[in-house]
Structures are given as structure tokens and as C-alpha cells.
Design a protein around this motif. Structure first.
Motif, PDB file in Angstrom:
ATOM      1  N   GLU A   1      -1.357  -5.635  13.541  1.00 29.08           N
ATOM      2  CA  GLU A   1      -1.392  -4.243  13.059  1.00 29.08           C
ATOM      3  C   GLU A   1      -0.843  -4.180  11.633  1.00 29.08           C
ATOM      4  O   GLU A   1      -1.441  -3.570  10.740  1.00 29.08           O
ATOM      5  CB  GLU A   1      -0.562  -3.356  13.995  1.00 29.08           C
TER       6      GLU A   1
ATOM      7  N   ALA B   1      -6.709   0.484  12.691  1.00 35.66           N
ATOM      8  CA  ALA B   1      -5.648   0.452  13.691  1.00 35.66           C
ATOM      9  C   ALA B   1      -4.876   1.776  13.737  1.00 35.66           C
ATOM     10  O   ALA B   1      -5.476   2.846  13.770  1.00 35.66           O
ATOM     11  CB  ALA B   1      -4.743  -0.745  13.430  1.00 35.66           C
TER      12      ALA B   1
ATOM     13  N   GLN C   1     -12.830  -5.178   5.685  1.00 33.19           N
ATOM     14  CA  GLN C   1     -13.883  -4.198   5.967  1.00 33.19           C
ATOM     15  C   GLN C   1     -15.199  -4.921   6.270  1.00 33.19           C
ATOM     16  O   GLN C   1     -15.973  -4.489   7.114  1.00 33.19           O
ATOM     17  CB  GLN C   1     -14.062  -3.248   4.784  1.00 33.19           C
TER      18      GLN C   1
ATOM     19  N   ILE D   1      -3.445  -5.979   9.167  1.00 32.83           N
ATOM     20  CA  ILE D   1      -4.721  -5.317   8.876  1.00 32.83           C
ATOM     21  C   ILE D   1      -4.536  -3.946   8.234  1.00 32.83           C
ATOM     22  O   ILE D   1      -5.439  -3.445   7.577  1.00 32.83           O
ATOM     23  CB  ILE D   1      -5.635  -5.220  10.122  1.00 32.83           C
ATOM     24  N   THR D   2      -3.378  -3.328   8.461  1.00 32.44           N
ATOM     25  CA  THR D   2      -3.126  -2.049   7.785  1.00 32.44           C
ATOM     26  C   THR D   2      -2.508  -2.262   6.413  1.00 32.44           C
ATOM     27  O   THR D   2      -2.215  -1.295   5.713  1.00 32.44           O
ATOM     28  CB  THR D   2      -2.207  -1.139   8.615  1.00 32.44           C
ATOM     29  N   GLY D   3      -2.325  -3.516   6.047  1.00 33.42           N
ATOM     30  CA  GLY D   3      -1.847  -3.814   4.697  1.00 33.42           C
ATOM     31  C   GLY D   3      -0.349  -3.633   4.525  1.00 33.42           C
ATOM     32  O   GLY D   3       0.133  -3.541   3.399  1.00 33.42           O
TER      33      GLY D   3
ATOM     34  N   ARG E   1       0.830  -1.211   0.000  1.00 28.01           N
ATOM     35  CA  ARG E   1       0.000   0.000   0.000  1.00 28.01           C
ATOM     36  C   ARG E   1       0.864   1.261   0.000  1.00 28.01           C
ATOM     37  O   ARG E   1       0.686   2.176   0.813  1.00 28.01           O
ATOM     38  CB  ARG E   1      -0.965   0.012   1.192  1.00 28.01           C
TER      39      ARG E   1
ATOM     40  N   ILE F   1      -9.777  -4.907  17.764  1.00 34.86           N
ATOM     41  CA  ILE F   1      -8.826  -5.444  16.775  1.00 34.86           C
ATOM     42  C   ILE F   1      -8.556  -4.406  15.683  1.00 34.86           C
ATOM     43  O   ILE F   1      -7.407  -4.206  15.272  1.00 34.86           O
ATOM     44  CB  ILE F   1      -9.387  -6.732  16.127  1.00 34.86           C
ATOM     45  N   PHE F   2      -9.616  -3.733  15.236  1.00 30.41           N
ATOM     46  CA  PHE F   2      -9.439  -2.826  14.102  1.00 30.41           C
ATOM     47  C   PHE F   2      -9.043  -1.409  14.509  1.00 30.41           C
ATOM     48  O   PHE F   2      -8.677  -0.605  13.660  1.00 30.41           O
ATOM     49  CB  PHE F   2     -10.701  -2.799  13.230  1.00 30.41           C
ATOM     50  N   GLU F   3      -9.143  -1.084  15.780  1.00 27.19           N
ATOM     51  CA  GLU F   3      -8.711   0.243  16.219  1.00 27.19           C
ATOM     52  C   GLU F   3      -7.376   0.197  16.930  1.00 27.19           C
ATOM     53  O   GLU F   3      -6.573   1.118  16.804  1.00 27.19           O
ATOM     54  CB  GLU F   3      -9.764   0.869  17.130  1.00 27.19           C
ATOM     55  N   ASN F   4      -7.134  -0.857  17.680  1.00 28.39           N
ATOM     56  CA  ASN F   4      -5.902  -0.889  18.460  1.00 28.39           C
ATOM     57  C   ASN F   4      -5.499  -2.325  18.775  1.00 28.39           C
ATOM     58  O   ASN F   4      -5.600  -2.764  19.918  1.00 28.39           O
ATOM     59  CB  ASN F   4      -6.105  -0.101  19.770  1.00 28.39           C
ATOM     60  N   PRO F   5      -5.045  -3.065  17.776  1.00 27.98           N
ATOM     61  CA  PRO F   5      -4.656  -4.451  18.051  1.00 27.98           C
ATOM     62  C   PRO F   5      -3.462  -4.519  18.994  1.00 27.98           C
ATOM     63  O   PRO F   5      -2.609  -3.631  18.987  1.00 27.98           O
ATOM     64  CB  PRO F   5      -4.301  -4.982  16.654  1.00 27.98           C
TER      65      PRO F   5
ATOM     66  N   ARG G   1      -6.262   5.690  13.629  1.00 29.44           N
ATOM     67  CA  ARG G   1      -6.129   6.651  14.736  1.00 29.44           C
ATOM     68  C   ARG G   1      -5.354   7.884  14.292  1.00 29.44           C
ATOM     69  O   ARG G   1      -5.666   8.998  14.722  1.00 29.44           O
ATOM     70  CB  ARG G   1      -5.464   5.975  15.943  1.00 29.44           C
TER      71      ARG G   1
END
Lengths: 226, 283
Positions: B275, A75, B238, B278-280, A3, B265-269, A79
Motif C-alpha cells: 500500500e 489502494a 499505471q 503503490i500510493t507513493g 507525494r 493489488i491496486f484497490e486493496n492490497p 478508495r
């Protein structure tokens, strides 16, 4: 690193938020200087420059919305963008308060009251915003708490300054011989001084907001939010 | 081959259900009872010499949607298929460990896999209606298990639950294969829930569908979780974030790296590996 385009956009967002903060801080310094020197050209510079910050704000806001919609961040990336989205709002409000300083300069009919250290308070809150933006840039959690602590000191300074304005100006400059016109003029000045102090105190609040969002960005903590 | 083909209508399935399992941690979730309907303990799966899952331990909560995510080959579908012993159909597959449905280890010798699969229904990536009428697709499992209630009523109930009734109520005798892809998938969901399972497993149920059909399936999953426990494998993170209450992240090597509330998991693993996934930042 996958990405790459998205990662590049995140870097650009960070750089643009920091760039916006530099302009806003410069406006605050100029507004404070205008207040001190009663320099109308400086005051007008701050007032007329506000639209530039508004446009930058709208552009960065749209950047954040695009990133949410098109990249669906999660994540740490989520934020970071969410924090940036909130921080640019605080920066835009600080710029509005700088504009107020320009307005107060143009409206003033007398020198700044010497017993009230407006410049000291102004410099303190400008330093708070600077520190908050450094914390954002460097993801410095400790600095966030330190900024929150400084806000209490600024609040005390502002409260004392407001008391001085009310007590000294009203008690010492109004007597039985004062005309209605003199009283009205004095009350306008008192209001202007109180508004100035209140606006500077609010700049400190925005610095704390930026620190709070930075803490959320780095540590997912809402400890400083409200 | 589908599990219904080998069904034994005389099998008593009650021993597999209706008994509470060890409770989960008291976590805040939007629904569900909080107790575990599926409890995996030290599950290892090998395909021949290849390790597919390694020491998986997790509790899947009742009445919620649990998403299993991770890169290709991480073992998430393998884990899904352990739950209803679909892996039994693969000769080289060997499963160790304990996997309890409520208080019964589904790998105990006395468990009939066919009975198990009525308690744990499954929906696959590609819609696979039988070459039968819409009615008979839904009634298939009921007939095999010797359902003694009103089959037609149950068919209607299942089609309504699958949000398909209004679209097909006038053509129940027509072939299920004549439906659109999204309708076929909802027909398969109706077929899976007709025997009233405890758990519905879904293996990428919307990956072959367009966005509108996908939205209908996602809405349906949300509705199904009011009545069933849903476990879904998806490559669409998603989608996992949108529809699940809990998310389990499997990473390369068949390892369960993190399992928790989906928003966390998706806000603060907790895990940096999660991390990065999921953030690629890695695939």
C-alpha cells in the motif's frame, strides 16, 4: 512521506467534504425548524441557500475528478477519493431534501399534524447523517453498521407516521357534509405530510449510503452498498 | 549479446512445452486457462555476495499478462531474466531453487538455454533490431532454428500479430534500423513471437517510447495475451494497472511481498508495505 502535494490535497478534500456536511446539516435543521414554526423567513433561507451547496458540490466533484486524472490514485487513496466522490452526491441530495422542507413550509395551510412526530423523525435522520460523517472523519467501521441498523428504526417510524396521516386525517376529517373544496384542501395537506415523511426517510437512506461508502473506504467492503 | 547468436538449430524443444503444470487457485480473471505456465519455487539469486532475490515462490498463469513491479533494485528484472536464463550470461550470478516451465525445471542440466529462449522470448527496454532488413529481423530466429515452414508467411503473421504489418509491408527489405522507436519495438516483438514461444518476457518495453507509441505497445500486449503468456517488468504502475491481469510486487531486498489479481493489488492490497509503495508514500 513522498507525494506531499498529493497528500495535502487528500487532507483538503476530507476537510472540504466535512465542511460541506456541516452546511448541509445546518440546512436540514433550519428546514425542520421552519416546518415546525411555519417560519417563512427560515424556509426561504433554506431554499435560497441551496445554490451555495450546489456550487460547493460542483467544486468538490471537480476536485475529485482532478485527483483521479492527475494523481491516478490507487489502494487506500483511491478508495478515499471514490468514497468522497459518492458521499458529496449524497450530501447534495440531503440539501435538496432540506429545500423541500422549506417548500412544504411555504405551501402549508395548517399546522403540522400533532399526532405525527415529524420533528422526532427529522432529528433522528439528522443524527444519522451526523454519525455517518463522524464515521467518515474517524474511519469508524463499527459506526457504519450501527447507522445501517438505525435506518430500519427510522423506516418503521415513517411507515407508522404515514399510516397515521392517511387513517386519521382522511377517516376523521372527511364526512358526508364535507365540501369538495374542504376535501381538496385536506388531500393537499395529506400529500404534503406524506411527502415530508418520505423526504425525511430518504435523508436516512442517504446517511446509510454515506456509511456504506465509508465502510468501502476503510475496509474495501461493499457489504452495506445496496 | 543476444541468445540467438548461440542457437543450435538441432535442439529439440518439445520437452519444454505442451504439458500441463500444477493448477493455480481458482481466481476470477478476464482470460487465461488458470493453469501455471511458470512455477517458481524458492528462487534465490545472488550476484557475488549480493542477494538479489530471496525465496521467490509464485505461479504465473497461462494466457495472461503478469506485471512485475517494485522500486529500483528490488529484483524484478532479475526474476524476469531467470525465466529464460538470461542471468546465465552474468558470471557472478548464482541461482538456487526451481523454476518450471510447464513441468520442466529450466535449470535442469539437460535444458539447453538457447532452446529455452525460443520458448520464452524476450523484449528489452530499448528497441534492439538487428542491422538487417525488416524481413530478416523477424525471420532471424526462424532461420536459426531450421524452421521448415513458409518463412515469408510466418514473417507476415508475426508482423501482423505485432500490429506492424500495415506500416511496413511495402518495405520489408529496408533496414529495421530505419523505423521509428515505437516501430522498432514492435519489430522486436514480432521477432520474439516469430518462433511461436509459450511466454513473452518484456523488460520495460515502453519506457523509451512516447505516449502514442506506448499506447500501441500496450494494445499489442493485450492482443498478445490472447495467444501467449506475457510477463512484463514496468516502473510505470499505471501501465501495470492498465494492462495486466496479475501483479507481483517486489520490494527492497529481493522479496516478493504480494502477488494477486491486479485490481485487488491496486484497490486493496493486503500488505501495508505494498500500500505504501503503490500510493507513493515511500519509493
Amino acid at each position: 512521506m513522498a507525494r506531499k502535494g498529493f497528500q495535502r490535497q487528500l487532507v483538503e478534500l476530507r476537510e472540504n467534504v466535512l465542511y460541506m456536511s456541516e452546511i448541509v446539516l445546518e440546512r436540514m435543521r433550519t428546514g425542520l425548524n421552519a416546518l415546525e414554526t411555519k417560519d417563512e423567513s427560515l424556509a426561504n433561507e433554506v431554499i435560497e441557500g441551496d445554490h451555495e451547496i450546489n456550487e460547493l458540490y460542483l467544486e468538490l466533484e471537480q476536485n475529485c475528478i482532478d485527483l483521479f486524472a492527475l494523481q491516478q490514485p490507487v489502494a487506500g487513496d483511491l478508495r478515499f477519493i471514490a468514497a468522497s466522490f459518492k458521499i458529496i452526491t449524497d450530501l447534495e441530495r440531503v440539501a435538496d431534501l432540506a429545500t423541500n422542507l422549506g417548500d412544504y413550509t411555504l405551501e402549508a395551510t395548517r399546522d403540522m399534524y400533532p399526532n405525527v412526530d415529524i420533528q422526532g423523525i427529522g432529528n433522528a435522520v439528522i443524527e444519522m447523517v451526523e454519525s455517518a460523517m463522524t464515521a467518515y472523519a474517524e474511519e469508524d467501521v463499527d459506526a457504519c453498521f450501527e447507522i445501517d441498523g438505525r435506518d430500519d428504526e427510522v423506516d418503521d417510524l415513517c411507515e407508522r407516521a404515514s399510516s397515521i396521516v392517511v387513517r386519521d386525517l382522511i377517516e376523521t376529517e372527511i364526512d358526508d357534509g364535507s365540501s369538495d373544496e374542504e376535501i381538496e384542501t385536506l388531500m393537499t395537506e395529506v400529500s404534503r405530510l406524506l411527502l415530508t415523511i418520505r423526504d425525511l426517510e430518504r435523508v436516512g437512506d442517504h446517511a446509510v449510503n454515506i456509511a456504506a461508502r465509508t465502510l468501502y473506504m476503510v475496509d474495501n467492503s461493499d457489504e452495506l452498498i445496496y | 549479446m543476444s541468445f540467438e547468436d548461440t542457437a543450435d538449430p538441432t535442439t529439440d524443444t518439445e520437452s519444454l512445452a505442451d504439458s500441463p503444470a500444477a493448477g493455480l487457485d481458482d481466481t476470477t480473471t478476464r482470460r487465461g486457462t488458470g493453469r501455471a505456465v511458470i512455477a517458481a519455487r524458492g528462487i534465490d539469486v545472488r550476484y557475488g555476495d549480493t542477494q538479489a532475490l530471496s525465496d521467490i515462490t509464485m505461479d504465473i498463469p497461462e494466457g495472461m499478462v503478469t506485471a512485475l513491479i517494485g522500486p529500483s533494485g528490488c529484483g524484478k528484472s532479475t526474476f524476469l531474466r531467470c525465466i529464460n536464463r538470461m542471468n546465465d550470461l552474468i558470471d557472478t550470478c548464482h541461482v538456487d531453487g526451481e523454476l518450471r516451465l510447464y513441468d520442466k525445471n529450466v535449470y535442469d542440466d539437460d535444458v539447453d538455454p538457447v532452446a529455452l529462449r525460443r520458448k520464452v522470448g524476450m523484449v528489452f527496454q530499448k528497441p534492439n533490431p538487428f542491422p538487417k532488413s525488416i524481413h530478416d529481423n523477424v525471420a532471424y530466429g526462424l532461420n536459426i532454428q531450421g524452421y521448415d515452414g513458409d518463412v515469408d508467411a510466418r514473417v507476415e503473421e508475426s508482423l501482423r500479430a505485432a500490429a506492424l504489418w500495415d506500416e511496413v509491408k511495402g518495405q520489408l527489405d529496408e533496414s529495421g534500423l530505419a523505423l521509428s522507436g515505437g516501430q522498432q519495438q514492435r519489430l522486436c516483438i514480432a521477432r520474439a513471437i516469430a518462433p511461436d514461444p509459450d511466454v513473452v518476457l518484456m523488460d520495460e518495453p515502453a519506457s523509451a517510447l512516447d505516449p502514442v507509441a506506448t499506447s500501441k505497445i500496450e494494445d499489442l500486449i493485450d492482443d498478445l495475451a490472447e495467444e501467449y503468456t506475457v510477463v512484463i517488468v514496468t516502473h510505470n504502475m499505471q501501465q501495470a494497472a492498465r494492462i495486466s491481469d496479475k501483479t507481483a510486487v517486489f520490494l527492497t531486498g529481493g522479496e516478493l511481498v504480494e502477488f494477486g489479481d491486479t485490481d485487488a493489488i491496486f484497490e486493496n492490497p493486503d500488505s501495508e508495505r505494498v500500500e505504501n509503495y503503490i500510493t507513493g508514500k515511500f519509493g
